[in-house]
Write a protein that holds these residues in place. Structure first.
Motif, mmCIF file in Angstrom:
data_model
loop_
_atom_site.group_PDB
_atom_site.id
_atom_site.type_symbol
_atom_site.label_atom_id
_atom_site.label_comp_id
_atom_site.label_asym_id
_atom_site.label_seq_id
_atom_site.Cartn_x
_atom_site.Cartn_y
_atom_site.Cartn_z
ATOM 1 N N SER A 62 -0.541 -61.867 32.688
ATOM 2 C CA SER A 62 -0.357 -60.706 31.728
ATOM 3 C C SER A 62 0.559 -60.214 32.410
ATOM 4 C CB SER A 62 -1.493 -61.012 30.580
ATOM 5 O OG SER A 62 -2.756 -60.230 31.393
ATOM 6 N N ASN A 63 -0.193 -59.598 33.899
ATOM 7 C CA ASN A 63 -0.072 -58.611 34.633
ATOM 8 C C ASN A 63 1.494 -58.758 35.346
ATOM 9 O OD1 ASN A 63 -2.107 -56.912 33.415
ATOM 10 N ND2 ASN A 63 -3.287 -56.994 35.038
ATOM 11 N N GLN A 64 0.906 -59.704 35.603
ATOM 12 C CA GLN A 64 2.889 -60.381 36.335
ATOM 13 C C GLN A 64 3.843 -60.398 35.370
ATOM 14 O OE1 GLN A 64 2.033 -64.214 38.037
ATOM 15 N NE2 GLN A 64 -0.064 -63.983 39.018
ATOM 16 N N LEU A 65 3.938 -60.980 33.995
ATOM 17 C CA LEU A 65 4.981 -61.154 33.189
ATOM 18 C C LEU A 65 5.121 -59.375 32.753
ATOM 19 C CD1 LEU A 65 3.309 -63.500 30.873
ATOM 20 C CD2 LEU A 65 5.789 -64.159 32.121
ATOM 21 N N PHE A 66 4.510 -58.523 33.021
ATOM 22 C CA PHE A 66 4.400 -57.019 32.107
ATOM 23 C C PHE A 66 5.126 -56.746 33.860
ATOM 24 C CE2 PHE A 66 3.596 -52.510 32.847
ATOM 25 C CZ PHE A 66 4.307 -52.165 31.566
ATOM 26 N N TYR A 67 4.685 -56.871 34.791
ATOM 27 C CA TYR A 67 5.118 -55.988 35.642
ATOM 28 C C TYR A 67 6.672 -56.173 36.026
ATOM 29 C CZ TYR A 67 6.265 -54.349 40.155
ATOM 30 O OH TYR A 67 6.935 -53.902 41.607
ATOM 31 N N TYR A 68 6.216 -57.769 36.764
ATOM 32 C CA TYR A 68 7.844 -58.088 37.182
ATOM 33 C C TYR A 68 9.475 -58.135 36.640
ATOM 34 C CZ TYR A 68 5.063 -59.181 41.345
ATOM 35 O OH TYR A 68 4.374 -59.362 42.592
ATOM 36 N N ARG A 69 8.895 -58.203 34.383
ATOM 37 C CA ARG A 69 9.852 -57.614 33.550
ATOM 38 C C ARG A 69 10.720 -56.362 34.296
ATOM 39 N NH1 ARG A 69 11.664 -60.084 29.278
ATOM 40 N NH2 ARG A 69 10.056 -61.824 29.824
ATOM 41 N N GLN A 70 9.619 -54.914 34.476
ATOM 42 C CA GLN A 70 10.157 -53.587 34.430
ATOM 43 C C GLN A 70 10.615 -53.958 36.119
ATOM 44 O OE1 GLN A 70 8.982 -51.190 32.783
ATOM 45 N NE2 GLN A 70 8.075 -52.703 30.763
ATOM 46 N N GLN A 71 10.160 -54.278 36.970
ATOM 47 C CA GLN A 71 10.881 -54.741 38.683
ATOM 48 C C GLN A 71 11.758 -55.229 38.365
ATOM 49 O OE1 GLN A 71 8.957 -55.797 42.314
ATOM 50 N NE2 GLN A 71 9.845 -57.661 41.793
ATOM 51 N N ALA A 72 12.489 -55.977 37.533
ATOM 52 C CA ALA A 72 13.767 -57.223 37.462
ATOM 53 C C ALA A 72 14.565 -56.021 36.719
ATOM 54 C CB ALA A 72 13.424 -58.676 36.781
ATOM 55 N N GLN A 73 14.085 -54.715 35.494
ATOM 56 C CA GLN A 73 15.065 -54.432 34.919
ATOM 57 C C GLN A 73 15.489 -53.227 36.083
ATOM 58 O OE1 GLN A 73 13.826 -52.929 30.911
ATOM 59 N NE2 GLN A 73 15.027 -51.343 31.226
ATOM 60 N N PHE A 74 14.522 -52.888 36.915
ATOM 61 C CA PHE A 74 14.653 -51.897 37.663
ATOM 62 C C PHE A 74 15.804 -51.583 38.928
ATOM 63 C CE2 PHE A 74 13.516 -49.171 41.674
ATOM 64 C CZ PHE A 74 14.159 -47.811 41.155
ATOM 65 N N ILE A 75 15.936 -53.334 38.815
ATOM 66 C CA ILE A 75 16.368 -53.252 40.508
ATOM 67 C C ILE A 75 18.138 -54.168 40.103
ATOM 68 C CG2 ILE A 75 17.134 -55.516 42.241
ATOM 69 C CD1 ILE A 75 13.600 -55.840 42.878
ATOM 70 N N GLU A 76 18.043 -54.165 38.813
ATOM 71 C CA GLU A 76 18.818 -54.462 37.903
ATOM 72 C C GLU A 76 20.261 -53.198 37.545
ATOM 73 O OE1 GLU A 76 19.293 -57.578 35.755
ATOM 74 O OE2 GLU A 76 18.378 -58.788 36.720
#
Length: 663
Positions: free
Chosen positions: A640-654
């Motif tokens: 659950s934390n992975q799904l939350f965090y990496y979505r945020q990270q992906a958006q930031f990087i893009e």
């Protein structure tokens, strides 16, 4: 310091209620001072996760994270049952299945266990579990059918533990900081909950393996991140005999492949790079007190497994780590000849064999998150009995990393793995790039399944995983090149590699971001401060900002190696050096946006390290979003934390790389 970035914690993961109840809610061992709640941060809110439709491309990042397979797998002593960990339920749990194939059965629930170990008689599975990644675990035993469970040793505040091995009588050895001095001593425990101190340490010892006759145990002492000393422990007298203790300047590893005892306890096979660049298959004779090379190699021998030891058939299986891709090897000990090995999917392998049985091979590769194969190399058979759950992804659309090498400005040859988008252009049409720096510093980027890399490369971003100087797997000398005063040379390597890739036309050097966790997070902090303008953005996960405080409060799991790798912070020389050469001292030179994150329960790097970077950048007017995860330690163990965090990270990087249509 072992500071790694994984989708699961580097040590043992989240806790059972039994483990939690044995610890104080206010435990702060290992430097975890608690979060400063006055700092604005983003936290998981439990909102629903969307994953898109199966077969849609580019696929949602959730599908790459949900693709999964076994993390660790072990055969029962009779070779009939496999126990493995799998996070399909949302965190890692123990599953069992017949070694002949069949339906897996989940036998732990809400534990987050990392790796199950069979007791010698096969009656129980032994495992450890901590509280939300605080690395102070309790020990437990579970029947293979999941119907009976017992606490062996309760968790205790300040008691970091590292399991070693079982003896034939069911007792076991382990390393622990229970004495309260902050160093790892060697203990012997029983399944009835008894524990006896055998050896007191000065910095830190680790228990490795017990001889079949129960007389001896192998014990190591860490010498920096990339090396150790090896000792023989008499379990009756607690006397330690030195097997190998090279001078610090010639330090070497003896634990690259584990230890495999000959059945009569006369000696053991192991892999060591003492007096050579790569770990070589060797045999140590207990009676003779000496070891010999079985044969020379030009890559590290790892994952040793002795099968069917005896006059009729003695098979030694192992892997060779070549540029981050494992190669399977076999050696007939009696006939002194190589054994042909089955073809496996590319990636990294873990091996297990019991008695005269078949060889289990667990595969984790760029095209699979995990498979289990049962093989008999001598008979030429290989059967996949567990296939990865691909979560609707087409494995044929995953990208194979290519090995690249470039020369740094000071002449050192550097290496890394490059993922290029399908149909990527060159020169003016080259894709933007995300540098993903491994932890350690003595880690290695390898060709295993990387969901973050595969997600970004599917969306048109090249991903480069550098093995800068100090990385392992590329020779003993290479792993020492970042020691102490040379720390910033490895940071400079990131700039040299980026410029070399751009000069070759493979990436757009003007659209490059850098990401890393743990020690990799330090590398992000450092390269953005030391070389402003080279990267347009950074992502720093639970990274070091101030080496002075980080080395002072390092957890017991780290301190034993830190003095060689970084210097002794109690000495004025090193305190002065790191006072100047820490990212926080140069944070005002960071001018690009940085996404920071940290787990509140982290016992390895205090969350204050990240908080000070966040507040400093924000005070200077630099964008610094901060993701704080309350129920995690050194990494994200819970899906659950992975799904939350990496979505945020992906958006930031893009957003930072200027990609249109970012989530």
């Amino acid at each position: 310091m072992i500071r790694t970035i994984l989708l699961s914690t580097a040590a043992i993961c989240a806790a059972l209620p039994a483990a939690l109840s044995a610890q104080d809610d206010e435990a702060t061992f290992g430097g975890a001072s608690g979060a400063d709640m006055s700092i604005e941060a983003i936290e998981p809110d439990g909102s629903a996760v969307t994953i898109g439709r199966a077969g849609e491309y580019p696929a949602d990042i959730a599908r790459y994270l949900l693709a999964s397979g076994p993390l660790a797998a072990n055969l029962s002593p009779d070779g009939e049952t496999i126990a493995f960990t799998w996070d399909v339920s949302g965190q890692y749990e123990i599953w069992v299945m017949p070694s002949s194939g069949g339906q897996p059965q989940q036998i732990t629930f809400e534990t987050g266990v990392f790796s199950p170990i069979w007791t010698p008689d096969g009656s129980s599975l032994f495992y450890s579990a901590d509280r939300d990644g605080n690395e102070q675990p309790g020990y437990f035993a579970l029947s293979p059918d999941g119907m009976s469970e017992a606490e062996v040793l309760p968790a205790a505040r300040g008691d970091f533990r590292i399991f070693g091995d079982f003896a034939a009588d069911g007792s076991f050895i382990y390393a622990s900081t229970a004495r309260g001095t902050g160093v790892f001593d060697i203990y012997r425990g029983t399944m009835q909950g008894e524990s006896e101190l055998l050896v007191e340490a000065e910095l830190g010892l680790a228990a490795q393996s017990i001889s079949p006759d129960g007389k001896y145990a192998l014990v190591t002492e860490r010498v920096g991140e990339d090396a150790d000393n090896l000792y023989l422990l008499d379990l009756a007298t607690s006397e330690l005999t030195t097997i190998s203790e090279p001078a610090v300047e010639d330090r070497a590893s003896h634990t690259l492949g584990g230890f495999e005892w000959w059945p009569d306890s006369s000696g053991f096979y192991f892999s060591t790079n003492r007096d050579r660049e790569f770990g070589t298959l060797s045999f140590y004779s207990v009676e003779g007190g000496s070891f010999e090379r079985v044969f020379e190699t030009d890559a590290d021998v790892e994952n040793l497994e002795l099968c069917g030891a005896g006059p009729g058939g003695s098979f030694l299986y192992f892997t060779m780590n070549r540029d981050g891709f494992d190669e399977l090897r076999g050696w007939h000990v009696v006939e002194k000849r190589p054994i042909s090995m089955p073809e496996m999917p590319e990636g990294t392998y873990a091996l297990d064999c019991e008695g005269d049985g078949d060889l289990l091979i667990r595969v984790n590769g760029w095209q699979t998150p995990g498979e289990i194969w049962m093989t008999n190399p001598e008979q030429g058979t290989a059967n996949r009995i567990f296939a990865a759950n691909m979560a609707g992804l087409d494995p044929e659309r995953l990208v194979r990393p290519q090995v690249v090498r470039y020369t740094a400005r000071d002449g050192v040859e550097l290496q890394g793995l490059l993922y290029l988008p399908e149909g990527a252009g060159t020169g003016a049409d080259a894709p933007p790039v995300l540098f993903s720096v491994h932890g350690g510093p003595s880690g290695q980027s390898q060709a295993n399944y990387d969901p973050i890399a595969q997600y970004h490369v599917a969306r048109g971003v090249a991903v480069f995983e550098p093995n800068v100087r100090g990385s392992t797997g590329l020779g003993r000398t290479y792993s020492t090149l970042d020691d102490r005063e040379n720390r910033l040379d490895s940071v400079r390597d990131l700039v040299d590699l980026k410029n070399a890739l751009a000069a070759d036309g493979l990436i757009d050097g003007d659209r490059a971001a850098v990401m890393g966790g743990s020690y990799g997070g330090y590398a992000v902090n450092a390269v953005l401060a030391e070389y402003p303008g080279e990267f347009v953005a950074g992502v720093s996960l639970y990274g070091v900002a101030d080496w002075v405080t980080a080395l002072e409060i390092a957890s017991p799991a780290l301190k034993a190696a830190d003095r060689i790798e970084y210097g002794d912070i109690t000495e004025d020389r090193w305190r002065e050096y790191y006072t100047v050469n820490s990212p926080i001292r140069k944070a005002d030179q960071i001018t690009v946006p940085v996404l920071f994150s940290h787990g509140v329960m982290d016992p390895r790097i205090d969350i204050a390290e990240t908080e000070v970077m966040v507040t400093t950048l924000r005070a200077n007017g630099v964008e610094a979003p901060f993701i704080r995860i309350p129920d995690e330690g050194h990494g994200w163990a819970k899906l659950s934390n992975q799904l939350f965090y990496y979505r945020q990270q992906a958006q930031f990087i893009e957003e930072q790389l200027g990609l249109s249509g970012s989530e």
